[in-house]
Write an enzyme that holds these catalytic residues in place. Structure first.
Site, PDB file in Angstrom:
ATOM      1  N   ALA A  95      -8.476   2.329   4.793  1.00  0.00           N
ATOM      2  CA  ALA A  95      -7.031   2.188   4.901  1.00  0.00           C
ATOM      3  C   ALA A  95      -6.329   3.544   4.876  1.00  0.00           C
ATOM      4  CB  ALA A  95      -6.500   1.295   3.786  1.00  0.00           C
ATOM      5  N   THR A  96      -6.878   4.500   4.175  1.00  0.00           N
ATOM      6  CA  THR A  96      -6.248   5.830   4.144  1.00  0.00           C
ATOM      7  C   THR A  96      -6.199   6.416   5.554  1.00  0.00           C
ATOM      8  OG1 THR A  96      -6.793   6.308   1.852  1.00  0.00           O
ATOM      9  CG2 THR A  96      -6.502   8.200   3.290  1.00  0.00           C
TER      10      THR A  96
ATOM     11  N   ASN B  88      -0.263  -1.866  -4.804  1.00  0.00           N
ATOM     12  CA  ASN B  88      -1.568  -1.757  -5.448  1.00  0.00           C
ATOM     13  C   ASN B  88      -1.498  -1.757  -6.971  1.00  0.00           C
ATOM     14  OD1 ASN B  88      -0.305   0.743  -4.453  1.00  0.00           O
ATOM     15  ND2 ASN B  88      -1.863   1.763  -5.666  1.00  0.00           N
TER      16      ASN B  88
ATOM     17  N   GLN C 118      -3.986  -4.259   0.233  1.00  0.00           N
ATOM     18  CA  GLN C 118      -4.049  -5.180  -0.912  1.00  0.00           C
ATOM     19  C   GLN C 118      -3.661  -6.604  -0.532  1.00  0.00           C
ATOM     20  OE1 GLN C 118      -5.090  -4.373  -3.909  1.00  0.00           O
ATOM     21  NE2 GLN C 118      -5.078  -2.131  -3.860  1.00  0.00           N
TER      22      GLN C 118
ATOM     23  N   SER D 103      -8.437  -2.464   4.624  1.00  0.00           N
ATOM     24  CA  SER D 103      -9.582  -1.772   4.051  1.00  0.00           C
ATOM     25  C   SER D 103     -10.691  -2.762   3.732  1.00  0.00           C
ATOM     26  CB  SER D 103      -9.127  -1.074   2.764  1.00  0.00           C
ATOM     27  OG  SER D 103     -10.247  -0.665   2.014  1.00  0.00           O
ATOM     28  N   GLY D 104     -11.925  -2.381   4.002  1.00  0.00           N
ATOM     29  CA  GLY D 104     -13.051  -3.280   3.749  1.00  0.00           C
ATOM     30  C   GLY D 104     -13.304  -3.549   2.275  1.00  0.00           C
ATOM     31  N   HIS D 105     -13.259  -2.488   1.469  1.00  0.00           N
ATOM     32  CA  HIS D 105     -13.718  -2.658   0.085  1.00  0.00           C
ATOM     33  C   HIS D 105     -12.691  -3.335  -0.820  1.00  0.00           C
ATOM     34  CE1 HIS D 105     -11.698   0.650  -2.232  1.00  0.00           C
ATOM     35  NE2 HIS D 105     -11.476   1.077  -1.014  1.00  0.00           N
TER      36      HIS D 105
ATOM     37  N   CYS E 270      -2.122   9.884 -19.189  1.00  0.00           N
ATOM     38  CA  CYS E 270      -2.305  10.900 -20.219  1.00  0.00           C
ATOM     39  C   CYS E 270      -3.420  11.869 -19.841  1.00  0.00           C
ATOM     40  CB  CYS E 270      -2.609  10.217 -21.537  1.00  0.00           C
ATOM     41  SG  CYS E 270      -2.305  11.256 -22.954  1.00  0.00           S
TER      42      CYS E 270
END
Lengths: 128, 404
Positions: free
Chosen positions: B74-75, B154, B182, B202-204, B328
């Site tokens: 997706a990126t 996301n 998503q 995206s596949g994953h 943090c």
């Protein structure tokens, strides 16, 4: 991120959690950090007439390293004079707990908390 | 015995479904042909498999297979959509509209284009995480070439009003891109009914393999792109490079499974989320759900546990694999920009957990997780100076904090 065994121990079995009466003349309270930064430590000391820290309590809002740093210093300052306690350095805390660079601010906060508690006590006892 | 933590981070990634892996395997070994080889049966077999996968991806979007471009994820798809459209039409238009809660790869692509001289409008979101359609209407000018608004966030799982956004864009003659990483397999998507011109997936994120994704690119009215990767002209010239047959096959199968199972799975996940949230609410005060309660995917909860710092909390629930809105550990100490964009106070953003349920989450997992979180929040509140003050009725905002 992996925490050191000492951080995990203090996080899981924190020493000296609790509160002392802030109004008690023998008690000095330090409240440092900020909720917006994700860290707040409250450290309280109970000082004997001889100027020895005979009890210390803490409460901390923060990550595991912040909780461990404050728990550790309550152990260290008990039995010390105000001067000795005031000399504890963040680097010693960080080293003892093997804090990674991104967590150094937790040890700095613990050092600040000790000093703030001492300052509060001294304000109650200007002659001490 | 060392057991693995219960996995509750399905928005981060999902395991590859064994049924997906099974159909992928032959394409690593026996059917190893280059899908672009036209001169022999090895190539034909691979091409056939890729074509079938392309049909499966298209089907879940109600698209035409010729509109699907395989990418590395997706990126890459987001980069290709945003930069590709901006560069292709740069002589005519130079304005892009997106929103402040987008994934980093969309925001960073936009920042990159700003450095090249493009104008970008970052729409704010309402306190429920959704954009205001009136803001979008007002932001569109005759220079606007693209609107890029994510389908599902996301971090907080909220679903943007895609059909309404699509309608506004179509009427204004502006392309509509949506990052649906998503969303695919979680909510019904129809690129025609929703007037979507470009869509990234995206596949994953949907039980397929990592390293593969796709970009839907509309043919009618046609959307044109300048390629990011030049070479042999594969994928209609929009993305050169030999396709990975097993990865494409895996993505296709993942889409097909998700499409078949989505309805039943949504009902199941909704029940799990409700069960979890009820257990938390029954036992703990001052817990707040971040993002719209109804307009969200069924497998996501993002909850702030007031006066307990998120990273500290996660350390106490090591048996659970999830993520926190507190940052943090990052150098900036800044908590989630998504929660901040909703107007969640910084201190509350520090207390948030993202809890993601998915295909392999059981009722038992949910009950165990709720029990652990309730116990640990209780322990840490007893240790929290802020909780103590709040119990004493002290307004934490009235204190002069020394911000470091």
């Amino acid at each position: 991120m992996a925490y050191s065994a000492k951080v995990i121990d203090h996080y899981e079995n924190p020493r000296n959690v609790g509160s002392l009466d802030a109004q008690d003349a023998a008690v000095g309270t330090g409240l440092v950090g900020a909720p917006a930064c994700g860290d707040v430590m409250k450290l309280q000391i109970k000082v004997s007439d001889q100027g020895i820290i005979e009890d210390a309590k803490f409460k901390t809002f923060g990550c595991g390293s912040a909780i461990a740093s404050s728990s550790l210093v309550t152990e260290w300052i008990k039995g010390k004079s105000l001067e000795e306690a005031g000399e504890i350095k963040n680097t010693t805390i960080a080293q003892h707990l093997s804090l990674p660079p991104v967590k150094i601010h937790c040890s700095m906060l613990a050092e600040d908390a000790i000093r703030a508690a001492i300052r509060d006590y001294k304000e109650k006892h200007p002659s001490a | 015995m060392v057991t693995r933590p219960i996995y509750l981070d399905y928005q981060s990634t999902t395991p590859c479904d064994p049924r997906v892996l099974k159909v992928m395997l032959p394409y690593f070994t026996e059917e190893f042909g280059n899908p672009h080889s036209r001169s022999h049966a090895y190539g034909w077999k691979a091409e056939e498999a890729v074509d079938h996968a392309r049909e499966q991806v298209a089907a879940i979007l109600s698209a035409d297979p010729r509109e699907v471009i395989f990418t590395s994820g997706a990126t890459e798809a987001n980069n290709l959509a945003i930069k590709g459209v901006a560069h292709f039409y740069k002589d005519q238009k130079n304005h892009i509209i997106t929103c402040s809660t987008e994934h980093k790869c969309v925001l960073d692509s936009c920042r990159h284009l700003e450095q090249e001289g493009f104008k970008v409008t970052y729409l704010p979101v309402k306190s429920n995480g959704l954009i205001n359609l009136e803001d979008l209407r007002k932001a569109i000018t005759n220079q606007t070439v693209l609107v890029s608004i994510m389908a599902v966030n996301n971090e907080i799982g909220v679903i943007q009003p895609l059909a309404e956004i699509g309608k506004i864009c179509r009427e204004a003659g502006v392309f509509f891109h949506t990052d649906a990483a998503q969303a695919v397999g979680k909510i019904p998507l129809d690129v025609n009914a929703m007037n979507i011109d470009l869509l990234s997936l995206s596949g994953h994120k949907l039980y397929g393999p990592k390293g593969v994704g796709a970009l839907y690119v509309r043919r009618k009215p046609r959307v044109r792109l300048q390629a990011l990767i030049n070479g042999g002209g594969q994928e209609r010239g929009m993305r050169s490079g030999t396709l990975s047959t097993p990865l494409c096959v895996g993505l296709g199968e993942a889409c097909a499974l998700a499409q078949t199972e989505m309805r039943a799975e949504s009902i199941r996940l909704k029940a799990l989320s409700a069960r979890f949230y009820k257990a938390i609410q029954d036992s703990l005060e001052e817990v707040y759900l971040n993002g719209d309660a109804d307009q969200r995917i069924p497998g996501n909860l993002n909850i702030s546990f007031a006066h307990v710092e998120g990273e500290g909390l996660m350390m106490g629930i090591k048996e659970l694999a999830l993520s926190s809105g507190s940052a943090c550990t990052s150098a900036s100490l800044e908590p989630s920009y998504v929660l901040r964009a909703l107007g969640v106070e910084v201190e509350m953003a520090h207390t948030s957990l993202r809890i993601g349920f998915g295909r392999f989450t059981t009722e038992e997992d949910v009950d165990t997780a709720a029990k652990m979180i309730i116990k640990e929040v209780g322990r840490l509140r007893d240790m929290s100076p802020l909780w103590e003050m709040s119990r004493q009725g002290i307004d934490i905002k009235s204190i002069q904090w020394a911000e470091h």
